[in-house]
Scaffold this motif. Sequence first.
Motif, PDB file in Angstrom:
ATOM      1  N   GLN A  46       0.794  -1.224   0.000  1.00 38.65           N
ATOM      2  CA  GLN A  46       0.000   0.000   0.000  1.00 38.65           C
ATOM      3  C   GLN A  46       0.828   1.276   0.000  1.00 38.65           C
ATOM      4  O   GLN A  46       0.312   2.350  -0.350  1.00 38.65           O
ATOM      5  N   LYS A  47       2.106   1.176   0.371  1.00 39.09           N
ATOM      6  CA  LYS A  47       2.900   2.402   0.354  1.00 39.09           C
ATOM      7  C   LYS A  47       3.114   2.892  -1.080  1.00 39.09           C
ATOM      8  O   LYS A  47       3.437   4.056  -1.285  1.00 39.09           O
ATOM      9  N   ALA A  48       2.910   2.008  -2.067  1.00 35.68           N
ATOM     10  CA  ALA A  48       3.037   2.411  -3.464  1.00 35.68           C
ATOM     11  C   ALA A  48       1.694   2.785  -4.078  1.00 35.68           C
ATOM     12  O   ALA A  48       1.639   3.602  -4.998  1.00 35.68           O
ATOM     13  N   PHE A  49       0.612   2.183  -3.598  1.00 33.15           N
ATOM     14  CA  PHE A  49      -0.716   2.493  -4.139  1.00 33.15           C
ATOM     15  C   PHE A  49      -1.737   2.276  -3.037  1.00 33.15           C
ATOM     16  O   PHE A  49      -2.013   1.144  -2.648  1.00 33.15           O
ATOM     17  N   SER A  50      -2.292   3.370  -2.539  1.00 28.15           N
ATOM     18  CA  SER A  50      -3.262   3.280  -1.445  1.00 28.15           C
ATOM     19  C   SER A  50      -4.561   3.982  -1.799  1.00 28.15           C
ATOM     20  O   SER A  50      -5.265   4.486  -0.930  1.00 28.15           O
ATOM     21  N   ASN A  51      -4.891   4.017  -3.083  1.00 28.99           N
ATOM     22  CA  ASN A  51      -6.150   4.616  -3.534  1.00 28.99           C
ATOM     23  C   ASN A  51      -7.293   3.659  -3.212  1.00 28.99           C
ATOM     24  O   ASN A  51      -7.759   2.899  -4.056  1.00 28.99           O
ATOM     25  N   PHE A  52      -7.752   3.713  -1.968  1.00 27.01           N
ATOM     26  CA  PHE A  52      -8.627   2.656  -1.459  1.00 27.01           C
ATOM     27  C   PHE A  52      -9.997   2.603  -2.115  1.00 27.01           C
ATOM     28  O   PHE A  52     -10.675   1.581  -2.041  1.00 27.01           O
ATOM     29  N   ASP A  53     -10.401   3.690  -2.777  1.00 26.18           N
ATOM     30  CA  ASP A  53     -11.685   3.614  -3.472  1.00 26.18           C
ATOM     31  C   ASP A  53     -11.628   2.676  -4.677  1.00 26.18           C
ATOM     32  O   ASP A  53     -12.672   2.276  -5.213  1.00 26.18           O
ATOM     33  N   LEU A  54     -10.421   2.304  -5.094  1.00 24.31           N
ATOM     34  CA  LEU A  54     -10.255   1.346  -6.184  1.00 24.31           C
ATOM     35  C   LEU A  54      -9.880  -0.050  -5.690  1.00 24.31           C
ATOM     36  O   LEU A  54      -9.671  -0.951  -6.495  1.00 24.31           O
ATOM     37  N   TYR A  55      -9.787  -0.227  -4.376  1.00 23.30           N
ATOM     38  CA  TYR A  55      -9.510  -1.567  -3.849  1.00 23.30           C
ATOM     39  C   TYR A  55     -10.549  -2.601  -4.304  1.00 23.30           C
ATOM     40  O   TYR A  55     -10.187  -3.737  -4.605  1.00 23.30           O
ATOM     41  N   PRO A  56     -11.849  -2.249  -4.368  1.00 20.72           N
ATOM     42  CA  PRO A  56     -12.812  -3.252  -4.840  1.00 20.72           C
ATOM     43  C   PRO A  56     -12.526  -3.736  -6.254  1.00 20.72           C
ATOM     44  O   PRO A  56     -12.813  -4.894  -6.587  1.00 20.72           O
ATOM     45  N   LEU A  57     -11.953  -2.868  -7.092  1.00 23.49           N
ATOM     46  CA  LEU A  57     -11.606  -3.271  -8.448  1.00 23.49           C
ATOM     47  C   LEU A  57     -10.471  -4.296  -8.442  1.00 23.49           C
ATOM     48  O   LEU A  57     -10.462  -5.241  -9.234  1.00 23.49           O
ATOM     49  N   LEU A  58      -9.507  -4.112  -7.538  1.00 23.68           N
ATOM     50  CA  LEU A  58      -8.351  -5.006  -7.460  1.00 23.68           C
ATOM     51  C   LEU A  58      -8.614  -6.243  -6.612  1.00 23.68           C
ATOM     52  O   LEU A  58      -7.912  -7.247  -6.746  1.00 23.68           O
ATOM     53  N   ALA A  59      -9.613  -6.181  -5.754  1.00 23.68           N
ATOM     54  CA  ALA A  59      -9.836  -7.241  -4.766  1.00 23.68           C
ATOM     55  C   ALA A  59      -9.909  -8.645  -5.355  1.00 23.68           C
ATOM     56  O   ALA A  59      -9.335  -9.584  -4.784  1.00 23.68           O
TER      57      ALA A  59
END
Length: 273
Positions: A46-59
Amino acid sequence: LANLSEGALASLPTPCYLLDEAQLRRNGEILLGVQQRTGCKILLAQKAFSNFDLYPLLAPCLAGTEASGLYESRLGKEELPEKENHVFCAAYRVDEFNELLDYADHIVFNSPAQLAKFGPAPKAKAAGKSVGLRINPERSTQEGHAIYDPCAPGSRLGTTRAQWDAALAKQPGLAALLDGLHFHTLCEQDADALAVTLDAVEEKFGDLLPGLKWLNFGGGHHITRPGYDLATLEACIARMQEKYGVQVYLEPGEAWALNAGYLVTTVLDTLQN
């Protein structure tokens, strides 16, 4: 970006960062494919990508999150509660560690001293956590940026074999605390560097691996870059899992979001001189 009309671009407030969901999805599919073909587990650093509104897309494509401290671990727990939650920190704070136990299920320590301080009961082990140690295989594969090289002379990121043996001589019980080993030595590199690193890991720490549950290859793998050698990566994963019976983890950060973001700006004026 090329798919956006000129009018759509002109309507954006600038400067702004524009995220490309299609490219994020493509990156995720590449990483998911590696997991499906090898049985490894790939985490989002997450230190490289923490755009959590897109976590559902990556989940659907990731096994869990990797955190570098308390608040990243909390973010992973809150936004991806059903996924694994791993954390590594160079040193943990006494006043934060009990809260960290509420979020993380894998905790990696940087030194034998940290392992001895936070690993035994009533800390990590008593809370049912999987405990690991970051190792330094002392094999540099980077050129030109030694400041980022955890295997550079004098590095304090990770425990060398000599340091581990010295600690074990004083506290033999430390070995029983370990469920896995972790190394992170790469930076935007291809799988050939990983293969070289694995040789060093086996040379220095191979005798410890048969008794462990997992081995974390860390981050720095540019897996989603065009031309990346997936075959070598997958051969490295298979080699360690089959030889030692460990679960292999990888924790790339940039690979999840590579080439999936743009800085959009507006030219306000030009001046020729």
